[in-house]
Design a protein around this motif. Sequence first.
Motif, PDB file in Angstrom:
ATOM      1  N   VAL A  16     -53.449  73.634  27.653  1.00  0.00           N
ATOM      2  CA  VAL A  16     -53.814  72.226  27.668  1.00  0.00           C
ATOM      3  C   VAL A  16     -52.692  71.413  27.010  1.00  0.00           C
ATOM      4  O   VAL A  16     -52.208  71.795  25.937  1.00  0.00           O
ATOM      5  CB  VAL A  16     -55.141  72.009  26.913  1.00  0.00           C
ATOM      6  CG1 VAL A  16     -55.503  70.525  26.872  1.00  0.00           C
ATOM      7  CG2 VAL A  16     -56.258  72.811  27.563  1.00  0.00           C
ATOM      8  N   PRO A  17     -52.247  70.311  27.623  1.00  0.00           N
ATOM      9  CA  PRO A  17     -51.189  69.491  27.004  1.00  0.00           C
ATOM     10  C   PRO A  17     -51.598  69.026  25.609  1.00  0.00           C
ATOM     11  O   PRO A  17     -52.730  68.600  25.384  1.00  0.00           O
ATOM     12  CB  PRO A  17     -51.056  68.307  27.960  1.00  0.00           C
ATOM     13  CG  PRO A  17     -51.526  68.818  29.281  1.00  0.00           C
ATOM     14  CD  PRO A  17     -52.630  69.783  28.961  1.00  0.00           C
ATOM     15  N   PHE A  18     -50.643  69.137  24.679  1.00  0.00           N
ATOM     16  CA  PHE A  18     -50.840  68.669  23.305  1.00  0.00           C
ATOM     17  C   PHE A  18     -49.857  67.531  23.081  1.00  0.00           C
ATOM     18  O   PHE A  18     -48.660  67.746  22.900  1.00  0.00           O
ATOM     19  CB  PHE A  18     -50.606  69.816  22.322  1.00  0.00           C
ATOM     20  CG  PHE A  18     -50.866  69.448  20.885  1.00  0.00           C
ATOM     21  CD1 PHE A  18     -52.132  69.048  20.470  1.00  0.00           C
ATOM     22  CD2 PHE A  18     -49.844  69.497  19.945  1.00  0.00           C
ATOM     23  CE1 PHE A  18     -52.374  68.709  19.144  1.00  0.00           C
ATOM     24  CE2 PHE A  18     -50.076  69.156  18.617  1.00  0.00           C
ATOM     25  CZ  PHE A  18     -51.346  68.763  18.220  1.00  0.00           C
ATOM     26  N   LEU A  19     -50.380  66.301  23.125  1.00  0.00           N
ATOM     27  CA  LEU A  19     -49.521  65.118  23.103  1.00  0.00           C
ATOM     28  C   LEU A  19     -49.081  64.799  21.681  1.00  0.00           C
ATOM     29  O   LEU A  19     -49.906  64.718  20.765  1.00  0.00           O
ATOM     30  CB  LEU A  19     -50.264  63.922  23.702  1.00  0.00           C
ATOM     31  CG  LEU A  19     -50.817  64.132  25.122  1.00  0.00           C
ATOM     32  CD1 LEU A  19     -51.567  62.890  25.580  1.00  0.00           C
ATOM     33  CD2 LEU A  19     -49.680  64.463  26.091  1.00  0.00           C
ATOM     34  N   ARG A  20     -47.766  64.591  21.524  1.00  0.00           N
ATOM     35  CA  ARG A  20     -47.196  64.206  20.245  1.00  0.00           C
ATOM     36  C   ARG A  20     -46.481  62.868  20.401  1.00  0.00           C
ATOM     37  O   ARG A  20     -46.422  62.311  21.500  1.00  0.00           O
ATOM     38  CB  ARG A  20     -46.235  65.294  19.762  1.00  0.00           C
ATOM     39  CG  ARG A  20     -46.916  66.638  19.516  1.00  0.00           C
ATOM     40  CD  ARG A  20     -45.910  67.745  19.253  1.00  0.00           C
ATOM     41  NE  ARG A  20     -45.142  68.055  20.441  1.00  0.00           N
ATOM     42  CZ  ARG A  20     -44.050  68.824  20.440  1.00  0.00           C
ATOM     43  NH1 ARG A  20     -43.608  69.346  19.299  1.00  0.00           N
ATOM     44  NH2 ARG A  20     -43.400  69.069  21.555  1.00  0.00           N
ATOM     45  N   SER A  21     -45.954  62.357  19.297  1.00  0.00           N
ATOM     46  CA  SER A  21     -45.362  61.014  19.343  1.00  0.00           C
ATOM     47  C   SER A  21     -44.218  60.924  20.350  1.00  0.00           C
ATOM     48  O   SER A  21     -44.003  59.876  20.946  1.00  0.00           O
ATOM     49  CB  SER A  21     -44.871  60.598  17.948  1.00  0.00           C
ATOM     50  OG  SER A  21     -43.954  61.541  17.436  1.00  0.00           O
ATOM     51  N   GLN A  22     -43.481  62.031  20.576  1.00  0.00           N
ATOM     52  CA  GLN A  22     -42.372  61.980  21.532  1.00  0.00           C
ATOM     53  C   GLN A  22     -42.839  61.885  22.980  1.00  0.00           C
ATOM     54  O   GLN A  22     -42.034  61.641  23.876  1.00  0.00           O
ATOM     55  CB  GLN A  22     -41.447  63.186  21.372  1.00  0.00           C
ATOM     56  CG  GLN A  22     -42.116  64.554  21.492  1.00  0.00           C
ATOM     57  CD  GLN A  22     -42.402  65.136  20.139  1.00  0.00           C
ATOM     58  OE1 GLN A  22     -43.039  64.513  19.300  1.00  0.00           O
ATOM     59  NE2 GLN A  22     -41.929  66.348  19.901  1.00  0.00           N
ATOM     60  N   ASP A  62     -42.563  65.630  30.308  1.00  0.00           N
ATOM     61  CA  ASP A  62     -41.544  66.675  30.458  1.00  0.00           C
ATOM     62  C   ASP A  62     -41.410  67.429  29.139  1.00  0.00           C
ATOM     63  O   ASP A  62     -41.167  66.835  28.089  1.00  0.00           O
ATOM     64  CB  ASP A  62     -40.193  66.064  30.829  1.00  0.00           C
ATOM     65  CG  ASP A  62     -40.194  65.449  32.221  1.00  0.00           C
ATOM     66  OD1 ASP A  62     -41.118  65.787  32.985  1.00  0.00           O
ATOM     67  OD2 ASP A  62     -39.296  64.654  32.528  1.00  0.00           O
ATOM     68  N   GLY A  63     -41.587  68.749  29.195  1.00  0.00           N
ATOM     69  CA  GLY A  63     -41.469  69.554  27.982  1.00  0.00           C
ATOM     70  C   GLY A  63     -42.613  69.389  27.008  1.00  0.00           C
ATOM     71  O   GLY A  63     -42.465  69.709  25.819  1.00  0.00           O
ATOM     72  N   VAL A  64     -43.763  68.876  27.471  1.00  0.00           N
ATOM     73  CA  VAL A  64     -44.902  68.666  26.578  1.00  0.00           C
ATOM     74  C   VAL A  64     -45.367  70.006  25.995  1.00  0.00           C
ATOM     75  O   VAL A  64     -45.338  71.043  26.665  1.00  0.00           O
ATOM     76  CB  VAL A  64     -46.056  67.969  27.320  1.00  0.00           C
ATOM     77  CG1 VAL A  64     -46.655  68.872  28.399  1.00  0.00           C
ATOM     78  CG2 VAL A  64     -47.136  67.513  26.352  1.00  0.00           C
ATOM     79  N   ALA A  65     -45.756  69.996  24.720  1.00  0.00           N
ATOM     80  CA  ALA A  65     -46.309  71.198  24.097  1.00  0.00           C
ATOM     81  C   ALA A  65     -47.685  71.493  24.700  1.00  0.00           C
ATOM     82  O   ALA A  65     -48.365  70.585  25.195  1.00  0.00           O
ATOM     83  CB  ALA A  65     -46.408  71.008  22.591  1.00  0.00           C
ATOM     84  N   ARG A  66     -48.086  72.752  24.639  1.00  0.00           N
ATOM     85  CA  ARG A  66     -49.407  73.144  25.177  1.00  0.00           C
ATOM     86  C   ARG A  66     -50.094  74.085  24.187  1.00  0.00           C
ATOM     87  O   ARG A  66     -49.437  74.852  23.479  1.00  0.00           O
ATOM     88  CB  ARG A  66     -49.261  73.817  26.550  1.00  0.00           C
ATOM     89  CG  ARG A  66     -48.730  72.856  27.623  1.00  0.00           C
ATOM     90  CD  ARG A  66     -48.571  73.519  28.978  1.00  0.00           C
ATOM     91  NE  ARG A  66     -48.063  72.583  29.962  1.00  0.00           N
ATOM     92  CZ  ARG A  66     -48.807  71.749  30.676  1.00  0.00           C
ATOM     93  NH1 ARG A  66     -50.130  71.759  30.514  1.00  0.00           N
ATOM     94  NH2 ARG A  66     -48.258  70.916  31.545  1.00  0.00           N
ATOM     95  N   ILE A  67     -51.427  73.977  24.166  1.00  0.00           N
ATOM     96  CA  ILE A  67     -52.225  74.824  23.287  1.00  0.00           C
ATOM     97  C   ILE A  67     -53.260  75.563  24.127  1.00  0.00           C
ATOM     98  O   ILE A  67     -53.638  75.103  25.217  1.00  0.00           O
ATOM     99  CB  ILE A  67     -52.927  73.999  22.184  1.00  0.00           C
ATOM    100  CG1 ILE A  67     -53.792  72.890  22.798  1.00  0.00           C
ATOM    101  CG2 ILE A  67     -51.902  73.404  21.226  1.00  0.00           C
ATOM    102  CD1 ILE A  67     -54.587  72.074  21.777  1.00  0.00           C
ATOM    103  N   SER A  95     -56.929  66.619  31.198  1.00  0.00           N
ATOM    104  CA  SER A  95     -57.358  66.805  29.815  1.00  0.00           C
ATOM    105  C   SER A  95     -56.128  66.955  28.939  1.00  0.00           C
ATOM    106  O   SER A  95     -55.047  67.320  29.413  1.00  0.00           O
ATOM    107  CB  SER A  95     -58.262  68.042  29.663  1.00  0.00           C
ATOM    108  OG  SER A  95     -57.558  69.219  30.020  1.00  0.00           O
ATOM    109  N   ALA A  96     -56.290  66.657  27.653  1.00  0.00           N
ATOM    110  CA  ALA A  96     -55.198  66.807  26.682  1.00  0.00           C
ATOM    111  C   ALA A  96     -55.779  66.672  25.291  1.00  0.00           C
ATOM    112  O   ALA A  96     -56.923  66.240  25.109  1.00  0.00           O
ATOM    113  CB  ALA A  96     -54.112  65.758  26.916  1.00  0.00           C
ATOM    114  N   ASN A  97     -54.988  67.067  24.319  1.00  0.00           N
ATOM    115  CA  ASN A  97     -55.321  66.831  22.929  1.00  0.00           C
ATOM    116  C   ASN A  97     -54.153  66.087  22.299  1.00  0.00           C
ATOM    117  O   ASN A  97     -53.121  65.906  22.948  1.00  0.00           O
ATOM    118  CB  ASN A  97     -55.605  68.142  22.186  1.00  0.00           C
ATOM    119  CG  ASN A  97     -56.773  68.009  21.223  1.00  0.00           C
ATOM    120  OD1 ASN A  97     -56.701  67.259  20.266  1.00  0.00           O
ATOM    121  ND2 ASN A  97     -57.853  68.752  21.501  1.00  0.00           N
TER     122      ASN A  97
END
Length: 587
Positions: free
Chosen positions: A118-124, A134-139, A178-180
């Motif tokens: 699941v995409p884990f959205l950060r400030s970047q 692009d390059g989004v972290a995932r959990i 979905s995302a966190n």
Amino acid sequence: MNAETFLENFGHLADAPGGVKKLREMILQLAVQGKLVEQDPNDEPAERELERIAKARRELVAKGNVRSSKQMPLPDLDEAPFLIPPSWQWTRIGSLMEKMGAGSTPLGGRKVYVDQGVPFLRSQNVWNDGLRLDGVARIPKDIHERMAGTHVHARDVLLNITGASIGRCAVVPDPFASANVSQHVAILRPIERRFSDFLHLCVISRFFQERVMRVQVGVSREGLSMTRLRHFPVPFPPLAEQRRIVAKVDELMSLCDELEARQQERNRVRVRLNEAALDRLTTAGDDDELTAAWTRVRSHFDTLYTVPENVAALRQAILQLAVQGKLVEQDPNDEPASLLLSDVESLRSQLVSQNCMPNYHPQEELDTTRFRCFLPPTWEWAQLGALISLMDSGWSPKCDDHPTTSPQQWGVLKTTAVQPLRYDAMQHKQLPAKLEPRRQHEVQAGDLLITRAGPRQRVGISCVVTETRPRLMISDKIIRFHLLSDALLPDFIVLCLNAGVSQGFLEEQKSGMAASQMNIAQTKLRRTPMPIAPTNEQRRIVERVRQLMSLCDDLEARLAQQQSDADRLTEAMVAEVLEGAAAGVGA
């Protein structure tokens, strides 16, 4: 206001430095002040929609879906930063939200990231023009489910609340799977989802961003608190007008994109013309070509040099001409460089025989045929190692992270103390009092310095120390050397190291595992090919370069002043438009 009217009234601002950015700011400010589109008397007043939102919020509280909180009073006139149309109403962000809170970080942090999940959205990932995935972290999905309180929904407004990107904001598109979200990003979920787009405009507008900066000054890494954010005032137009405003902003921002693209293309053309003109100048094969190339530059000078950034290429061209022997005329009465180098060699042999310095044995002879540079007949090529008496580097202890406060304290030079052709003694760190200085590394007037380690663009830069304060040591990332003879001018040698064949050789000798960690060994530095001019011609070249660099300084200062004046004029014009808009609302 249609696009044609907008261009007619404000299009000229786009040609000013930073003009398109100012246009974007003005569009947003006009939008949130109610002056971008006309009000429609048939629109339902904002007050009624706000009453429905308040009722819906009470129902959510009763069901336990929203935490109960005190009723927040509406902003009064003193708190509202500008006047709004009669059909609008000031309210507070917290009064409009179903959910408002920062995200969270999963237990284990980065260690739990996976390639598929699941995409884990950060400030970047949060930008004013939308989410960048692009390059989004995932959990993992199970961790995402356990973090149910920070699930991201379609039409959520995400706001960065910490760090350098504080205030950056994006609307989550619809549909969205979905995302966190991390603790550096806040989720703003309006009760009326149709408000998301206008809220986004408010957040990225100047009035809101300035408020964010005011309240977060002096705040630690926690950044913008939710308590403060809940009380931020926002204008609320009728929903129908919100849709018209958002559509008009999209239209005008697209127009700004076109204006910006044209401006960038004009700048690219100007850069290409400048590069071509200077290339003809530095590659001229004879005096006639050189004269023609210089005439071309001089004839188009006002076109080529309209921004300070373009002057850097002119500076480099001056250095290039200097080390090619094309900047000043040769004097047949000058003693040729061959005799100068013969005297240097005799002096070196004498010092070696007296054990005053080690002998220099070049690993390979100079192959001048591979240099695409033809020197004047009175010039010669020589390796740097054959011209110097001393070459050493310094010491890099762990220093205090600040410069000294007194010349009585010892400091260690950073590599940024060495700039092209310029020494900056202020660039140093204080040596801790518990450490004894190593006086043999103290920098002295007359030292030639060159950076040997650091990021690629900072390696191989050299300067002469003409004067310096006492008690500053060179670090082990800086190489120091002295010349054997007074017939070799330090300023001329440094010119050569910063341009032409010598600079190109140094660039080739840089090595390292990454561009941020490059170095040049002393053995390679000694092999650097140097174009050597007669001593008297060296003096004329150094003086001519000094004069031309001074002219470049004046040109940059004049262009910077023109740009500053244009910035102030543009700012004043935008302020006048916005003040007029505010007056119109209150009329």
